[in-house]
Write an enzyme that holds these catalytic residues in place. Structure first.
Site, PDB file in Angstrom:
ATOM      1  N   CYS A  63       0.832  -1.205   0.000  1.00  0.00           N
ATOM      2  CA  CYS A  63       0.000   0.000   0.000  1.00  0.00           C
ATOM      3  C   CYS A  63       0.871   1.262   0.000  1.00  0.00           C
ATOM      4  O   CYS A  63       1.860   1.346   0.729  1.00  0.00           O
ATOM      5  CB  CYS A  63      -0.902  -0.003   1.228  1.00  0.00           C
ATOM      6  N   CYS A  70       0.344   0.288  10.295  1.00  0.00           N
ATOM      7  CA  CYS A  70      -0.102  -0.739   9.345  1.00  0.00           C
ATOM      8  C   CYS A  70       1.024  -1.551   8.714  1.00  0.00           C
ATOM      9  O   CYS A  70       1.912  -1.014   8.050  1.00  0.00           O
ATOM     10  CB  CYS A  70      -0.950  -0.110   8.250  1.00  0.00           C
ATOM     11  N   CYS A 199     -19.510   1.912   8.838  1.00  0.00           N
ATOM     12  CA  CYS A 199     -18.742   1.252   9.898  1.00  0.00           C
ATOM     13  C   CYS A 199     -17.502   2.115  10.106  1.00  0.00           C
ATOM     14  O   CYS A 199     -16.651   2.200   9.221  1.00  0.00           O
ATOM     15  CB  CYS A 199     -18.366  -0.162   9.453  1.00  0.00           C
ATOM     16  N   ARG A 271     -17.895  -2.855  18.025  1.00  0.00           N
ATOM     17  CA  ARG A 271     -17.109  -4.075  17.770  1.00  0.00           C
ATOM     18  C   ARG A 271     -15.785  -4.082  18.528  1.00  0.00           C
ATOM     19  O   ARG A 271     -14.984  -3.152  18.392  1.00  0.00           O
ATOM     20  CB  ARG A 271     -16.859  -4.239  16.264  1.00  0.00           C
TER      21      ARG A 271
HETATM   22  N1  SAM Z   1      -6.765   0.488   3.129  1.00  0.00           N
HETATM   23  C1  SAM Z   1      -8.056   0.707   3.648  1.00  0.00           C
HETATM   24  C2  SAM Z   1      -8.093   1.814   4.671  1.00  0.00           C
HETATM   25  O1  SAM Z   1      -7.071   2.170   5.216  1.00  0.00           O
HETATM   26  O2  SAM Z   1      -9.192   2.314   4.930  1.00  0.00           O
HETATM   27  C3  SAM Z   1      -8.699  -0.525   4.235  1.00  0.00           C
HETATM   28  C4  SAM Z   1      -7.892  -1.505   5.054  1.00  0.00           C
HETATM   29  S1  SAM Z   1      -7.188  -0.886   6.579  1.00  0.00           S
HETATM   30  C5  SAM Z   1      -6.091  -2.200   6.993  1.00  0.00           C
HETATM   31  C6  SAM Z   1      -8.542  -0.972   7.719  1.00  0.00           C
HETATM   32  C7  SAM Z   1      -8.307  -0.543   9.137  1.00  0.00           C
HETATM   33  O3  SAM Z   1      -7.554  -1.523   9.823  1.00  0.00           O
HETATM   34  C8  SAM Z   1      -7.509   0.718   9.380  1.00  0.00           C
HETATM   35  O4  SAM Z   1      -8.264   1.873   9.209  1.00  0.00           O
HETATM   36  C9  SAM Z   1      -7.106   0.558  10.840  1.00  0.00           C
HETATM   37  O5  SAM Z   1      -8.063   1.147  11.676  1.00  0.00           O
HETATM   38  C10 SAM Z   1      -7.094  -0.953  11.033  1.00  0.00           C
HETATM   39  N2  SAM Z   1      -5.735  -1.447  11.299  1.00  0.00           N
HETATM   40  C11 SAM Z   1      -4.736  -1.603  10.409  1.00  0.00           C
HETATM   41  N3  SAM Z   1      -3.607  -2.047  10.994  1.00  0.00           N
HETATM   42  C12 SAM Z   1      -3.900  -2.190  12.304  1.00  0.00           C
HETATM   43  C13 SAM Z   1      -3.143  -2.613  13.442  1.00  0.00           C
HETATM   44  N4  SAM Z   1      -1.879  -2.959  13.336  1.00  0.00           N
HETATM   45  N5  SAM Z   1      -3.753  -2.641  14.651  1.00  0.00           N
HETATM   46  C14 SAM Z   1      -5.066  -2.275  14.762  1.00  0.00           C
HETATM   47  N6  SAM Z   1      -5.822  -1.870  13.716  1.00  0.00           N
HETATM   48  C15 SAM Z   1      -5.258  -1.815  12.515  1.00  0.00           C
HETATM   49 FE1  SF4 Z   2      -2.868   1.219   3.358  1.00  0.00          FE
HETATM   50 FE2  SF4 Z   2      -2.801   0.055   5.750  1.00  0.00          FE
HETATM   51 FE3  SF4 Z   2      -3.199   2.670   5.559  1.00  0.00          FE
HETATM   52 FE4  SF4 Z   2      -5.149   0.985   4.737  1.00  0.00          FE
HETATM   53  S1  SF4 Z   2      -4.391   1.230   6.825  1.00  0.00           S
HETATM   54  S2  SF4 Z   2      -4.406   2.825   3.682  1.00  0.00           S
HETATM   55  S3  SF4 Z   2      -3.871  -0.696   3.955  1.00  0.00           S
HETATM   56  S4  SF4 Z   2      -1.335   1.576   4.935  1.00  0.00           S
END
Ligand code: SAM
Ligand code: SF4
Ligand code: DTB
Length: 343
Positions: A63, A70, A199, A271
């Site tokens: 990404c 992330c 959500c 949730r």
């Molecule tokens: N890329 C899209 C976005 O950022 O909206 C969708 C996928 S993203 C992985 C969805 C959500 O996962 C993020 O907004 C974040 O709140 C949650 N998330 C990602 N990594 C995480 C982590 N290490 N611990 C907790 N929540 C996490």
């Molecule tokens: Fe990309 Fe992770 Fe950020 Fe979603 S949360 S935009 S997957 S870097």
């Protein structure tokens, strides 16, 4: 500002909730806070009923964004490798397995900054149609959307779209620099305008202050319409990300956030999302008592581990929890290898 209560424990829809009320709730003695949240919960939801959602990463890693938490951000060296996008048949097979194991909502996530029109998005629309044919709720989290993309997702039958605010407006730039809070709010508005259920929640344990957590909850509750679903994630620290060394999130911060969300957004599904592996059963039970009524089930969240189906089945049984039917009234299957195996 006037609080405009309909009941002492909940807030009238459409009324502006003053920040000081949110802070007062969040900081109230934990026994009072849980008690109020629990009363609110029981007035609006069948107690002990928990929605079981299953997540699938349909496009993992690589990404371009820099979200500090992330593991899928290309710029951090993490254990997550970029993988090709899953095809429609693979995703629908996973959705069917999830349904057969008792899930009533299937959520498809993609490591995209935003949705681009073309074959990948056309496939997502087919996935949504396919999940709906299975009789369960379909949710996506794909990054930023245009109005037209939101409309097409709605037409494909999408029930809900996940797009988190993650933290307070003030702290946001400490966590992400490649997009703004305003961008996030804009996508949420587009999802709402398309008639898709929203959500939207956040993450605790990223080094934010108590005021930031209060601000996040205040912002969520004061959206033009409160979200139908509010995921509260505890950071899952992943090696290689800038937040890899954050200390564990306190159970009391988690319980306070869940309880405050429950009181401020009485009708929402709240949730208990990422981070459950760091909390024992008694701690999770506190979260259910504080008004959480949904979990992600299955071995994996998107890329990180989650409690095993056996652990969750045991927890449902020991706590007397029951799975919430899908919005269409469908009750979950209870096969022997159920995610929430009650047999
Ligand atoms: N890329 C899209 C976005 O950022 O909206 C969708 C996928 S993203 C992985 C969805 C959500 O996962 C993020 O907004 C974040 O709140 C949650 N998330 C990602 N990594 C995480 C982590 N290490 N611990 C907790 N929540 C996490
Ligand atoms: Fe990309 Fe992770 Fe950020 Fe979603 S949360 S935009 S997957 S870097
Ligand atoms: C949400 O608020 N939590 C889920 C879902 N929405 C998409 C994602 C949690 C991801 C945790 C890190 C991972 O597994 O990659």
């Amino acid at each position: 500002m006037i609080t405009n209560h309909t009941h002492k424990d909940s807030f009238a829809h459409g009324a502006t909730i003053p920040r000081e009320r949110v802070a007062e709730l969040y900081r109230s003695p934990i026994v009072d806070l849980i008690g109020r949240a629990s009363e609110t919960h029981r007035r609006h939801h069948p107690p002990g009923e928990v929605q079981v959602c299953v997540l699938l990463s349909i496009k993992t890693g690589g990404c371009p964004e820099d979200c500090s938490y992330c593991p899928q951000a290309a710029r951090y060296q993490t254990p997550v490798e970029a993988e090709p996008r899953l095809d429609v048949a693979e995703v629908l097979a996973a959705a069917e397995r999830a349904r057969d194991r008792g899930a009533t909502r299937f959520c498809m996530g993609a490591a995209w900054r935003e949705v681009k029109d073309g074959p990948a998005f056309d496939d997502v629309l087919k996935m949504v149609e396919g999940v709906k044919r299975l009789g369960i709720e379909a949710c996506c989290t794909l990054g930023m959307l245009t109005d037209d993309q939101a409309r097409r997702l709605k037409n494909a039958g999408l029930d809900a779209y996940n797009h988190n605010l993650d933290t307070s407006a003030d702290y946001y730039s400490e966590i992400i620099s490649t997009r703004t809070y305003k961008d996030r709010l804009k996508t949420i508005e587009r999802v709402r305008n398309a008639g898709i259920s929203v959500c939207c929640g956040g993450i605790l344990g990223m080094g934010e202050s108590e005021d930031d957590r209060i601000d996040l909850l205040w912002t969520l509750a004061n959206l033009p319409e409160p979200p139908e679903s509010v995921p509260i994630n505890a950071l899952v620290p992943v090696a290689g990300t800038p937040l890899a060394d954050r200390p564990p999130t306190s159970i009391w911060e988690l319980v306070r956030a869940i309880a405050t969300a429950r009181i401020l957004m009485p009708k929402a599904i709240v949730r208990l999302s990422a981070g459950r592996l760091s909390f024992g059963e008694a701690e999770q039970a506190l979260c259910f008592l504080a008004g959480a009524n949904s979990i992600f089930a299955g071995e994996k969240l998107l890329t990180t581990p989650n409690p095993s189906p056996d652990q969750d089945a045991g927890m449902f049984e020991r706590l007397g929890l029951t799975p919430r039917p899908a919005a269409n009234g469908e009750i979950p299957n209870r096969s022997t290898n159920s995610v929430i195996n009650m047999s």
